[in-house]
Design an enzyme around this catalytic site. Structure first.
Site, PDB file in Angstrom:
ATOM      1  N   LEU A  35       0.841  -1.213   0.000  1.00 31.56           N
ATOM      2  CA  LEU A  35       0.000   0.000   0.000  1.00 31.56           C
ATOM      3  C   LEU A  35       0.871   1.256   0.000  1.00 31.56           C
ATOM      4  O   LEU A  35       0.782   2.090   0.889  1.00 31.56           O
ATOM      5  CB  LEU A  35      -0.995  -0.009   1.168  1.00 31.56           C
ATOM      6  CG  LEU A  35      -1.978  -1.188   1.191  1.00 31.56           C
ATOM      7  CD1 LEU A  35      -2.934  -1.069   2.378  1.00 31.56           C
ATOM      8  CD2 LEU A  35      -2.758  -1.284  -0.121  1.00 31.56           C
ATOM      9  N   LEU A  81       3.274  -8.575  -9.679  1.00 31.57           N
ATOM     10  CA  LEU A  81       3.082  -7.250 -10.300  1.00 31.57           C
ATOM     11  C   LEU A  81       3.654  -6.114  -9.462  1.00 31.57           C
ATOM     12  O   LEU A  81       3.814  -5.004  -9.970  1.00 31.57           O
ATOM     13  CB  LEU A  81       1.592  -6.955 -10.518  1.00 31.57           C
ATOM     14  CG  LEU A  81       0.832  -7.862 -11.477  1.00 31.57           C
ATOM     15  CD1 LEU A  81      -0.145  -8.719 -10.696  1.00 31.57           C
ATOM     16  CD2 LEU A  81       0.089  -7.070 -12.531  1.00 31.57           C
ATOM     17  N   GLU A  84       7.634  -0.363  -8.346  1.00 30.85           N
ATOM     18  CA  GLU A  84       7.562   1.073  -8.596  1.00 30.85           C
ATOM     19  C   GLU A  84       7.402   1.181 -10.110  1.00 30.85           C
ATOM     20  O   GLU A  84       8.196   0.600 -10.858  1.00 30.85           O
ATOM     21  CB  GLU A  84       8.842   1.781  -8.124  1.00 30.85           C
ATOM     22  CG  GLU A  84       8.989   1.837  -6.616  1.00 30.85           C
ATOM     23  CD  GLU A  84       7.946   2.741  -5.957  1.00 30.85           C
ATOM     24  OE1 GLU A  84       7.380   3.614  -6.633  1.00 30.85           O
ATOM     25  OE2 GLU A  84       7.689   2.541  -4.751  1.00 30.85           O
ATOM     26  N   THR A 130       7.421  -5.194 -18.657  1.00 31.37           N
ATOM     27  CA  THR A 130       7.049  -4.078 -19.532  1.00 31.37           C
ATOM     28  C   THR A 130       7.796  -4.131 -20.862  1.00 31.37           C
ATOM     29  O   THR A 130       8.901  -4.683 -20.935  1.00 31.37           O
ATOM     30  CB  THR A 130       7.392  -2.752 -18.821  1.00 31.37           C
ATOM     31  OG1 THR A 130       7.235  -1.676 -19.733  1.00 31.37           O
ATOM     32  CG2 THR A 130       8.827  -2.729 -18.305  1.00 31.37           C
ATOM     33  N   ASP A 131       7.216  -3.511 -21.879  1.00 30.02           N
ATOM     34  CA  ASP A 131       7.911  -3.414 -23.181  1.00 30.02           C
ATOM     35  C   ASP A 131       9.112  -2.465 -23.107  1.00 30.02           C
ATOM     36  O   ASP A 131       9.960  -2.465 -23.996  1.00 30.02           O
ATOM     37  CB  ASP A 131       6.948  -2.979 -24.287  1.00 30.02           C
ATOM     38  CG  ASP A 131       6.302  -1.622 -24.057  1.00 30.02           C
ATOM     39  OD1 ASP A 131       6.539  -1.000 -23.000  1.00 30.02           O
ATOM     40  OD2 ASP A 131       5.537  -1.177 -24.946  1.00 30.02           O
ATOM     41  N   GLU A 132       9.180  -1.647 -22.048  1.00 26.46           N
ATOM     42  CA  GLU A 132      10.259  -0.650 -21.978  1.00 26.46           C
ATOM     43  C   GLU A 132      11.637  -1.287 -21.850  1.00 26.46           C
ATOM     44  O   GLU A 132      12.652  -0.625 -22.095  1.00 26.46           O
ATOM     45  CB  GLU A 132      10.014   0.328 -20.815  1.00 26.46           C
ATOM     46  CG  GLU A 132       8.722   1.081 -20.983  1.00 26.46           C
ATOM     47  CD  GLU A 132       8.597   2.325 -20.115  1.00 26.46           C
ATOM     48  OE1 GLU A 132       9.602   2.756 -19.530  1.00 26.46           O
ATOM     49  OE2 GLU A 132       7.488   2.853 -20.036  1.00 26.46           O
ATOM     50  N   TYR A 155      13.720   3.123 -14.347  1.00 22.28           N
ATOM     51  CA  TYR A 155      12.579   2.207 -14.244  1.00 22.28           C
ATOM     52  C   TYR A 155      12.786   0.991 -15.152  1.00 22.28           C
ATOM     53  O   TYR A 155      12.727  -0.155 -14.692  1.00 22.28           O
ATOM     54  CB  TYR A 155      11.270   2.928 -14.614  1.00 22.28           C
ATOM     55  CG  TYR A 155      10.123   1.970 -14.908  1.00 22.28           C
ATOM     56  CD1 TYR A 155       9.566   1.193 -13.897  1.00 22.28           C
ATOM     57  CD2 TYR A 155       9.627   1.813 -16.209  1.00 22.28           C
ATOM     58  CE1 TYR A 155       8.535   0.292 -14.164  1.00 22.28           C
ATOM     59  CE2 TYR A 155       8.592   0.923 -16.483  1.00 22.28           C
ATOM     60  CZ  TYR A 155       8.053   0.163 -15.457  1.00 22.28           C
ATOM     61  OH  TYR A 155       7.036  -0.724 -15.733  1.00 22.28           O
ATOM     62  N   LYS A 159      13.352  -3.014 -14.246  1.00 26.22           N
ATOM     63  CA  LYS A 159      12.457  -4.090 -14.710  1.00 26.22           C
ATOM     64  C   LYS A 159      13.263  -5.113 -15.531  1.00 26.22           C
ATOM     65  O   LYS A 159      13.045  -6.323 -15.419  1.00 26.22           O
ATOM     66  CB  LYS A 159      11.308  -3.526 -15.559  1.00 26.22           C
ATOM     67  CG  LYS A 159      10.280  -2.712 -14.783  1.00 26.22           C
ATOM     68  CD  LYS A 159       9.502  -3.510 -13.740  1.00 26.22           C
ATOM     69  CE  LYS A 159       8.555  -4.517 -14.337  1.00 26.22           C
ATOM     70  NZ  LYS A 159       7.703  -5.155 -13.280  1.00 26.22           N
ATOM     71  N   ASN A 185      -0.705   0.599 -20.530  1.00 25.48           N
ATOM     72  CA  ASN A 185      -2.098   0.298 -20.168  1.00 25.48           C
ATOM     73  C   ASN A 185      -2.859   1.577 -19.862  1.00 25.48           C
ATOM     74  O   ASN A 185      -2.274   2.565 -19.410  1.00 25.48           O
ATOM     75  CB  ASN A 185      -2.140  -0.540 -18.895  1.00 25.48           C
ATOM     76  CG  ASN A 185      -1.761  -1.995 -19.099  1.00 25.48           C
ATOM     77  OD1 ASN A 185      -2.302  -2.874 -18.448  1.00 25.48           O
ATOM     78  ND2 ASN A 185      -0.839  -2.275 -19.993  1.00 25.48           N
ATOM     79  N   ARG A 286      10.902  14.990 -20.882  1.00 23.36           N
ATOM     80  CA  ARG A 286      11.408  14.023 -19.889  1.00 23.36           C
ATOM     81  C   ARG A 286      12.865  13.702 -20.226  1.00 23.36           C
ATOM     82  O   ARG A 286      13.197  13.506 -21.406  1.00 23.36           O
ATOM     83  CB  ARG A 286      10.543  12.759 -19.985  1.00 23.36           C
ATOM     84  CG  ARG A 286      10.998  11.594 -19.173  1.00 23.36           C
ATOM     85  CD  ARG A 286      10.133  10.364 -19.423  1.00 23.36           C
ATOM     86  NE  ARG A 286       8.897  10.383 -18.671  1.00 23.36           N
ATOM     87  CZ  ARG A 286       7.903   9.503 -18.823  1.00 23.36           C
ATOM     88  NH1 ARG A 286       8.010   8.525 -19.719  1.00 23.36           N
ATOM     89  NH2 ARG A 286       6.810   9.573 -18.101  1.00 23.36           N
TER      90      ARG A 286
END
Ligand code: NAD
Ligand code: DAU
Length: 349
Positions: A35, A81, A84, A130-132, A155, A159, A185, A286
């Site tokens: 949380l 899942l 961050e 992720t695709d990143e 990030y 991942k 998403n 960014r």
């Protein structure tokens, strides 16, 4: 079957938990979530009393605690899942991403290794990625499962590291594992730091719509419930050791999405056409901004028969309707910490 779902109070996790709790009453679903600012049990109000659902509050980086819950509940499978998940935050605070995404994944894998080592039959560690991790595309081509990794933000690097750990534990220790790498998403319950809900919320409140750079970057958008359906299919039919790319063949330039949202919102809020678009404000880009992501989801379609169930236009209408009907939800999640983040992220741009 006892399934541990991590990050189930977050955006995608809550949709996955709901789908599994409702569709599989014979499975016991344990939702483990720390949380953080991004996790919210309000997302699961409709299923929280289901007999096959339990919530466990805890941190995936806490090794003793994770081993305790594995010992206590005897999980058969994990859908991981918890992470961050916001690229801009990874630029402000990379170490939070290393801690949760890399260390947290290793802690979970160690528990799976310890408790499944004598009998891996029927076990599965499903890692949601992720695709990143594949980097950035020019205006041609798609990411396939064979695209070499080339992560470019803290990030995506965290991942990518977690994906490598999952493959290493599968290869070295025989932990049954699958990985899926999904594109952007959108849908209900997404934290309003991400492009689509941030723009919807700012349009509602007549606030500037901050478009990074020239707004020319491209993302491939998928409705969150279609991602949850893909996870369901891969969880049940995916081959251990394999990777599956998930995407909607639905590429949009950021500025085009923002204009589309402005049009939809003008209609829904009964504003004169063109009113919301006046809020568009180009801001500093960014750092290290990936230009384009686009997924080839051909393997998932050919091998497991998954295709998206709705069009982007349908998904976006229903998403806007959800945010208009659930402004209380947005007010709750954006009070407190988010206000400080928003000021730090946007005031200097
Ligand atoms: P989110 O930020 O909405 O939710 C993350 C959840 O993880 C929150 O509930 C949070 O409380 C929990 N969490 C964070 N740190 C934790 C910790 N240390 N221990 C336990 N729980 C913790 O994220 P999301 O957008 O729902 O993404 C979920 C997963 O899907 C992530 O792994 C992300 O990398 C991946 N993914 C996201 C997208 C996307 O477009 N959002 C696309 C592809 C893949
Ligand atoms: O591709 C999958 C990834 O998609 C997930 O792994 C990540 O968890 C998820 O956050 C998302 O990453 P992006 O960086 O693509 O999403 P975001 O919504 O932050 O930004 C989408 C695009 O919009 C991106 O090009 C940056 C731009 N943008 C974003 C924000 C928040 C703006 O122009 N203005 C903004 O205020």
């Amino acid at each position: 079957m006892k399934i541990l779902i991590t990050g189930g109070a977050g955006f995608i996790g809550s949709h996955v938990v709901r789908l599994f709790v409702r569709k599989y009453p014979e499975y016991q679903i344990f939702n483990l979530d720390a949380l953080t600012y991004a996790g919210n049990l309000e997302n699961l109000k409709d299923i929280e009393r289901s007999p096959n659902y339990s919530f466990i509050k805890g941190d995936i980086t806490d090794e003793d605690f994770i081993q305790q819950i594995f010992a206590g509940h005897g999980f058969d499978r994990v859908i991981h899942l918890a992470a961050e998940s916001h690229v801009d935050r990874s630029i402000h605070s990379p170490m939070d991403f290393v801690r949760t995404n890399v260390l947290g994944t290793a802690v979970l894998l160690n528990a799976a290794r310890k408790f499944w080592k004598d009998n891996a039959e029927g076990k599965l560690f499903y890692h949601v990625s992720t695709d990143e991790v594949y980097g950035s595309l020019t205006d041609k081509g798609f990411f396939t499962e064979e695209t070499p990794y080339d992560p470019r933000s803290p990030y995506s690097a965290s991942k990518a590291s977690s994906d490598h750990l999952v493959r290493a534990y599968n290869h070295t220790f025989g932990i049954p594992a699958v990985i899926s790498n999904c594109s952007n998403n959108y849908g209900s319950n997404q934290f309003p730091e991400k492009l689509i809900p941030l723009m919807i919320n700012n349009i509602i409140h007549n606030k500037p719509l901050p478009v990074y750079g020239k707004g020319a970057n491209v993302r491939d958008w998928l409705w969150v419930e279609d991602h949850a359906r893909a996870i369901d299919v891969i969880f049940h039919k995916g081959k251990s050791g394999d990777t599956y790319n998930i995407g909607g063949h639905n590429e949009w330039k950021n500025i085009d999405i923002v204009h589309l949202l402005c049009q939809i919102m003008d209609r829904k809020l009964k504003r004169t056409e063109g009113t919301s678009a006046l809020l568009i404000t180009y801001v500093k880009d960014r750092a290290g901004h990936d230009f384009r992501y686009a997924i080839d989801a051909g393997k998932l379609k050919a091998e497991l028969g998954w295709v998206p169930s709705i069009t982007f236009e349908e998904g976006l209408e229903s998403t806007v309707d959800w945010y208009l009907a659930n402004q209380e939800w947005t007010n709750h999640v954006t009070s407190g910490e988010y206000q400080q983040y928003y000021t730090a992220q946007y005031s200097k741009r």
